[in-house]
Enzyme design. Structure first.
Site, PDB file in Angstrom:
ATOM      1  N   TRP A   1      -3.056  -2.635  -1.394  1.00  0.00           N
ATOM      2  CA  TRP A   1      -2.720  -4.014  -1.743  1.00  0.00           C
ATOM      3  C   TRP A   1      -3.453  -4.865  -0.715  1.00  0.00           C
ATOM      4  O   TRP A   1      -3.131  -4.837   0.473  1.00  0.00           O
ATOM      5  CB  TRP A   1      -1.211  -4.218  -1.654  1.00  0.00           C
ATOM      6  CG  TRP A   1      -0.727  -5.539  -2.143  1.00  0.00           C
ATOM      7  CD1 TRP A   1      -0.417  -5.889  -3.433  1.00  0.00           C
ATOM      8  CD2 TRP A   1      -0.450  -6.703  -1.351  1.00  0.00           C
ATOM      9  NE1 TRP A   1       0.022  -7.196  -3.480  1.00  0.00           N
ATOM     10  CE2 TRP A   1       0.017  -7.715  -2.223  1.00  0.00           C
ATOM     11  CE3 TRP A   1      -0.547  -7.003   0.012  1.00  0.00           C
ATOM     12  CZ2 TRP A   1       0.373  -8.990  -1.783  1.00  0.00           C
ATOM     13  CZ3 TRP A   1      -0.187  -8.275   0.445  1.00  0.00           C
ATOM     14  CH2 TRP A   1       0.275  -9.248  -0.448  1.00  0.00           C
TER      15      TRP A   1
ATOM     16  N   ARG B   1       4.670   0.131  -6.084  1.00  0.00           N
ATOM     17  CA  ARG B   1       4.686  -0.688  -4.874  1.00  0.00           C
ATOM     18  C   ARG B   1       3.774  -1.906  -4.997  1.00  0.00           C
ATOM     19  O   ARG B   1       3.869  -2.832  -4.202  1.00  0.00           O
ATOM     20  CB  ARG B   1       4.243   0.164  -3.674  1.00  0.00           C
ATOM     21  CG  ARG B   1       5.185   1.304  -3.385  1.00  0.00           C
ATOM     22  CD  ARG B   1       4.590   2.263  -2.382  1.00  0.00           C
ATOM     23  NE  ARG B   1       4.533   1.714  -1.043  1.00  0.00           N
ATOM     24  CZ  ARG B   1       5.443   1.916  -0.107  1.00  0.00           C
ATOM     25  NH1 ARG B   1       6.488   2.656  -0.362  1.00  0.00           N
ATOM     26  NH2 ARG B   1       5.318   1.401   1.095  1.00  0.00           N
TER      27      ARG B   1
ATOM     28  N   LYS C   1       5.958  -4.507  -4.187  1.00  0.00           N
ATOM     29  CA  LYS C   1       7.397  -4.212  -4.195  1.00  0.00           C
ATOM     30  C   LYS C   1       7.977  -4.269  -2.786  1.00  0.00           C
ATOM     31  O   LYS C   1       9.032  -4.823  -2.557  1.00  0.00           O
ATOM     32  CB  LYS C   1       7.600  -2.816  -4.794  1.00  0.00           C
ATOM     33  CG  LYS C   1       9.040  -2.364  -4.844  1.00  0.00           C
ATOM     34  CD  LYS C   1       9.705  -2.901  -6.063  1.00  0.00           C
ATOM     35  CE  LYS C   1      11.187  -2.660  -6.097  1.00  0.00           C
ATOM     36  NZ  LYS C   1      11.876  -3.744  -6.815  1.00  0.00           N
TER      37      LYS C   1
ATOM     38  N   CYS D   1       0.831  -1.204   0.000  1.00  0.00           N
ATOM     39  CA  CYS D   1       0.000   0.000   0.000  1.00  0.00           C
ATOM     40  C   CYS D   1       0.870   1.260   0.000  1.00  0.00           C
ATOM     41  O   CYS D   1       1.985   1.253   0.512  1.00  0.00           O
ATOM     42  CB  CYS D   1      -0.864   0.035   1.241  1.00  0.00           C
ATOM     43  SG  CYS D   1      -1.877  -1.409   1.476  1.00  0.00           S
TER      44      CYS D   1
ATOM     45  N   GLU E   1       7.502 -14.819 -11.662  1.00  0.00           N
ATOM     46  CA  GLU E   1       6.796 -13.674 -11.070  1.00  0.00           C
ATOM     47  C   GLU E   1       6.302 -12.686 -12.125  1.00  0.00           C
ATOM     48  O   GLU E   1       5.255 -12.074 -11.942  1.00  0.00           O
ATOM     49  CB  GLU E   1       7.609 -12.985  -9.967  1.00  0.00           C
ATOM     50  CG  GLU E   1       8.850 -12.271 -10.384  1.00  0.00           C
ATOM     51  CD  GLU E   1       9.636 -11.686  -9.200  1.00  0.00           C
ATOM     52  OE1 GLU E   1       9.090 -11.487  -8.110  1.00  0.00           O
ATOM     53  OE2 GLU E   1      10.835 -11.425  -9.387  1.00  0.00           O
TER      54      GLU E   1
ATOM     55  N   ASN F   1      -1.558   2.084   5.973  1.00  0.00           N
ATOM     56  CA  ASN F   1      -0.647   1.024   5.530  1.00  0.00           C
ATOM     57  C   ASN F   1      -0.349   0.157   6.739  1.00  0.00           C
ATOM     58  O   ASN F   1      -0.164   0.689   7.839  1.00  0.00           O
ATOM     59  CB  ASN F   1       0.688   1.593   5.038  1.00  0.00           C
ATOM     60  CG  ASN F   1       0.582   2.195   3.662  1.00  0.00           C
ATOM     61  OD1 ASN F   1      -0.506   2.256   3.084  1.00  0.00           O
ATOM     62  ND2 ASN F   1       1.696   2.663   3.146  1.00  0.00           N
ATOM     63  N   GLY F   2      -0.245  -1.151   6.522  1.00  0.00           N
ATOM     64  CA  GLY F   2       0.081  -2.052   7.633  1.00  0.00           C
ATOM     65  C   GLY F   2      -1.105  -2.936   7.970  1.00  0.00           C
ATOM     66  O   GLY F   2      -2.083  -3.003   7.215  1.00  0.00           O
TER      67      GLY F   2
ATOM     68  N   LYS G   1      12.348 -14.972 -11.168  1.00  0.00           N
ATOM     69  CA  LYS G   1      12.156 -13.854 -12.098  1.00  0.00           C
ATOM     70  C   LYS G   1      11.156 -14.243 -13.180  1.00  0.00           C
ATOM     71  O   LYS G   1      10.241 -13.501 -13.506  1.00  0.00           O
ATOM     72  CB  LYS G   1      13.519 -13.504 -12.712  1.00  0.00           C
ATOM     73  CG  LYS G   1      13.825 -12.107 -13.033  1.00  0.00           C
ATOM     74  CD  LYS G   1      14.064 -11.131 -11.928  1.00  0.00           C
ATOM     75  CE  LYS G   1      13.338 -11.324 -10.664  1.00  0.00           C
ATOM     76  NZ  LYS G   1      13.564 -10.540  -9.543  1.00  0.00           N
TER      77      LYS G   1
ATOM     78  N   GLU H   1      17.046 -17.506  -8.388  1.00  0.00           N
ATOM     79  CA  GLU H   1      16.642 -16.151  -8.764  1.00  0.00           C
ATOM     80  C   GLU H   1      16.080 -16.145 -10.183  1.00  0.00           C
ATOM     81  O   GLU H   1      15.077 -15.478 -10.473  1.00  0.00           O
ATOM     82  CB  GLU H   1      17.832 -15.189  -8.636  1.00  0.00           C
ATOM     83  CG  GLU H   1      17.589 -13.768  -9.087  1.00  0.00           C
ATOM     84  CD  GLU H   1      16.456 -13.075  -8.330  1.00  0.00           C
ATOM     85  OE1 GLU H   1      15.943 -13.620  -7.350  1.00  0.00           O
ATOM     86  OE2 GLU H   1      16.070 -11.968  -8.760  1.00  0.00           O
TER      87      GLU H   1
ATOM     88  N   HIS I   1      15.963 -37.096  -8.725  1.00  0.00           N
ATOM     89  CA  HIS I   1      15.410 -37.736  -7.526  1.00  0.00           C
ATOM     90  C   HIS I   1      13.918 -37.417  -7.392  1.00  0.00           C
ATOM     91  O   HIS I   1      13.450 -37.085  -6.317  1.00  0.00           O
ATOM     92  CB  HIS I   1      16.188 -37.284  -6.288  1.00  0.00           C
ATOM     93  CG  HIS I   1      17.610 -37.735  -6.311  1.00  0.00           C
ATOM     94  ND1 HIS I   1      17.985 -39.045  -6.173  1.00  0.00           N
ATOM     95  CD2 HIS I   1      18.764 -37.046  -6.528  1.00  0.00           C
ATOM     96  CE1 HIS I   1      19.296 -39.157  -6.267  1.00  0.00           C
ATOM     97  NE2 HIS I   1      19.797 -37.946  -6.498  1.00  0.00           N
TER      98      HIS I   1
HETATM   99  C1  G6P Z   1       8.888  -8.638  -2.352  1.00  0.00           C
HETATM  100  C2  G6P Z   1       9.361  -8.278  -3.758  1.00  0.00           C
HETATM  101  C3  G6P Z   1      10.602  -9.093  -4.098  1.00  0.00           C
HETATM  102  C4  G6P Z   1      11.678  -8.854  -3.044  1.00  0.00           C
HETATM  103  C5  G6P Z   1      11.165  -9.202  -1.640  1.00  0.00           C
HETATM  104  C6  G6P Z   1      12.143  -8.755  -0.570  1.00  0.00           C
HETATM  105  O1  G6P Z   1       8.366  -9.921  -2.325  1.00  0.00           O
HETATM  106  O2  G6P Z   1       8.341  -8.521  -4.697  1.00  0.00           O
HETATM  107  O3  G6P Z   1      11.101  -8.694  -5.369  1.00  0.00           O
HETATM  108  O4  G6P Z   1      12.807  -9.618  -3.341  1.00  0.00           O
HETATM  109  O5  G6P Z   1       9.943  -8.515  -1.398  1.00  0.00           O
HETATM  110  O6  G6P Z   1      12.215  -7.365  -0.615  1.00  0.00           O
HETATM  111  P1  G6P Z   1      13.365  -6.488  -0.004  1.00  0.00           P
HETATM  112  O7  G6P Z   1      12.924  -5.078  -0.261  1.00  0.00           O
HETATM  113  O8  G6P Z   1      13.430  -6.812   1.446  1.00  0.00           O
HETATM  114  O9  G6P Z   1      14.630  -6.825  -0.715  1.00  0.00           O
END
Ligand code: G6P
Length: 610
Positions: A75, A27, A605, A2, A490, A99-100, A487, A483, A506
């Site tokens: 969000w 965000r 984000k 949010c 997502e 927010n929160g 990527k 990673e 396995h």
């Molecule tokens: C969210 C984002 C990810 C990120 C993760 C950790 O899930 O979508 O891309 O890696 O948070 O975020 P940070 O800001 O702590 O690196």
């Protein structure tokens, strides 16, 4: 997650809200709204969906003549995305954005319902609004009402609040969720981060835990946790409005991928001394401190934890320090064994991830020394950790991290070299080579890869219509595979799993059918032959194989359907080149499938809830 914006001043508030909200989009959100004071009234406009929907509503019923307003991107957590659950929420004489999460909202709602309050939404936020309203009716004083109400709340919050009868004033308070106060030419602002305010001002004050602010067009009064007023100290961000623009790229993600050569060098260069050796003493992480570290716990979420898996290898290989990696949301539930010389190293791009913050606080409670590798400056994690190393990647707007992760890996690699140098496990030549790899070789190698975007677009087409895709690799390549797989899934929604190359057989090899794409990361010459055997296992079962390997790797014509060659100037050159390749493959797949690259569904984000 949010986003909050608020403005009170002499200018027209609604256009400022719309601009700020558009800058908060990154965000991640699923509904949006604003509340504007017009005369003695508060006009509320909110909806499920993107900002375009809100714009349409405002076109149909314009809100004019307001110079004091609050806005929000939501969000969803409590209650599905819907018009009624969107913020702001209005109860009695209180209108607010939040927010929160208020964790005890059910108990609070029960008590309020017993007093006759009827809730329209399913949100914890409406409960908070009702509680503040009840306190405001009792006290007639906004600050007292906020203090009384928040004393009953458990969880995390940042609120922007309009009180009826308080014309031209916005009240704000935060605990656990970030909020800033900012000063512009034409009034004061609040926002969940400075990015939303860059077109208006660069001067901000990061609010403290429990701080309350009352801002009007001319003044801002701050109250500390005890209720005493104080004069805020404003600092100037180095970010420019351009930092939050696409600069000619079709997506922020692509722009940020292209920024990586500079970002990696920009992260490490300030930590290289005249002898060409890694030196983090200006960050408060000097040789005396590093030489005392006997064990490292790396704690993070999402891509940051993937950077951590590489980081742990660097600490063990270069510095000889045992390092374990923990997903932040799990760290507290299985307290790992630690000694007083255990360094808890948290990694976070945003500096606000709730789980990482909670793990950091847990480590501090246990008396362990903490170090944060963070991108966003002056954020909660950066402030609360004993020591911090900023990655200097600049603002990252695309939800899926690229340059954030890239700089985390670079910072960890250089830090491990500094630790090795400090404890004598690495000699100067080794540490110097690491630095050169990061500052010179890796940026050059990334540029080489970025010049071949067509290759990645072609590879991406082969992935788009498959039910399963796999990335496999050994050693550091397995960490990178995690990673790479994240990527891809997502942003393109193509299901992809990362496997240690030797582990696929396995069990999961049963999912390999003729045509199933398997991307093989084989960047380490020492492990190439073994990884190649695993490649053969899937290829002989019909997998469509894309191999990423060094220029000198001996690859026979029948080994793979597609081979992507990586520069081999140094280990850093190869690893970062592979990183760019997998990022571009994910990006091109998402573009090919028509996905919303910068704002993938359901993702946020900055995840400020646990
Ligand atoms: C969210 C984002 C990810 C990120 C993760 C950790 O899930 O979508 O891309 O890696 O948070 O975020 P940070 O800001 O702590 O690196």
């Amino acid at each position: 997650m949010c986003g909050i914006i608020g403005y009170s001043g002499t200018a027209n508030a609604v256009p400022k809200m719309m601009k700020g909200l558009s800058l908060l989009e990154y965000r991640g959100y699923d509904s949006v709204g604003l509340a504007a004071q017009v005369g003695d009234e508060v006009k509320l406009v909110k909806c499920k969906g993107r900002i375009g929907v809100l714009e349409e509503k405002l076109r149909d019923a314009p809100v004019e003549g307001s110079s004091c307003a609050i806005g929000h991107t939501r969000w969803a957590t409590h209650g599905a995305p819907s018009d009624v659950n969107a913020h702001p929420h209005r109860v009695g004489g209180v209108t607010l954005v939040h927010n929160g999460i208020i964790e005890n909202y059910k108990a609070l709602a029960g008590a309020l319902e017993a007093q006759g309050v009827v809730f329209a939404s399913q949100t914890d936020t409406e409960v908070a609004a009702a509680l503040i309203d009840a306190c405001y009716r009792r006290t007639g004083d906004p600050v007292a009402a906020i203090r009384q109400a928040t004393a009953h709340m458990r969880g995390a919050y940042a609120f922007g609040i309009l009180f009826d009868g308080q014309k031209g004033r916005i009240y704000a308070v935060r605990r656990g969720s970030p909020l800033i106060l900012a000063k512009g030419q034409d009034g004061y602002y609040i926002a969940s981060d400075i990015t939303a305010l860059l077109p208006f001002t660069r001067e901000y004050h990061a609010m403290d835990e429990g701080e309350i602010v009352c801002l009007s067009g001319q003044t801002a009064t701050c109250y500390d946790e005890k209720g005493d007023t104080f004069t805020p100290v404003f600092q100037k961000t180095t970010l420019t409005p351009e930092a939050a623009q696409k600069g000619g790229y079709p997506h922020f993600m692509l722009k940020e991928i292209y920024e990586q050569p500079r970002a990696a060098a920009g992260c490490v260069s300030p930590r290289v001394n005249a002898a060409g050796l890694p030196d983090f003493s200006a960050d408060g992480v000097d040789a005396a401190f590093l030489s005392g570290v006997r064990q490292v716990h790396i704690v993070a979420c999402g891509s940051a934890v993937h950077a951590g898996y590489l980081g742990a290898r660097f600490f063990e290989d270069i510095a000889g320090i045992p390092a374990s990696v923990y997903i932040a949301s799990e760290y507290r539930y299985h307290p790992p064994l630690s000694g007083e010389k255990t360094l808890v190293l948290v990694i976070s791009q945003s500096g606000e991830t709730a789980d990482t913050l909670a793990a950091l606080r847990y480590a501090k409670e246990k008396g362990l020394p903490t170090l944060a590798v963070v991108n966003a400056v002056e954020t909660t994690i950066a402030r609360e950790a004993d020591r911090r190393v900023y990655t200097y990647a600049g603002p990252e707007i695309a939800v899926a991290t690229t340059k954030g992760y890239c700089t985390q890996v670079a910072a960890l690699w250089a830090l491990a070299a500094a630790a090795g140098l400090a404890n004598g496990h690495a000699d100067a030549d080794t540490a110097r080579a690491v630095v050169k790899g990061l500052v010179e070789d890796a940026p050059a190698a990334m540029k080489t890869m970025l010049a071949q975007r067509d290759t990645f677009a072609a590879a991406a087409k082969g992935l788009a219509d498959h039910e399963h895709v796999f990335y496999i690799g050994r050693g550091a390549d397995y960490a990178l595979a995690m990673e790479a797989a994240l990527k891809l899934k997502e942003i393109s929604y193509v299901h992809c799993e990362a496997y240690a190359a030797g582990e696929l057989k396995h069990g999961t090899i049963s999912l390999i059918e003729p045509g199933t794409p398997v991307l093989v990361l084989a960047t380490d010459p020492a492990l190439f032959e073994k990884t190649e055997s695993n490649l053969r296992e899937v290829r002989s079962r019909g997998a469509y194989v894309i191999l990423l390997c060094r220029e000198d790797a001996a690859v026979t014509a029948d080994a793979a359907d597609r081979v992507i060659r990586l520069p081999q100037t140094s280990p850093a050159a190869t690893l970062f080149a592979a990183l760019v390749a997998v990022q571009c493959i994910a990006y091109e797949t998402a573009v090919f499938l028509g996905c919303d690259v910068d704002r993938p569904r359901n993702l946020a984000k900055s995840v400020t809830v646990e």
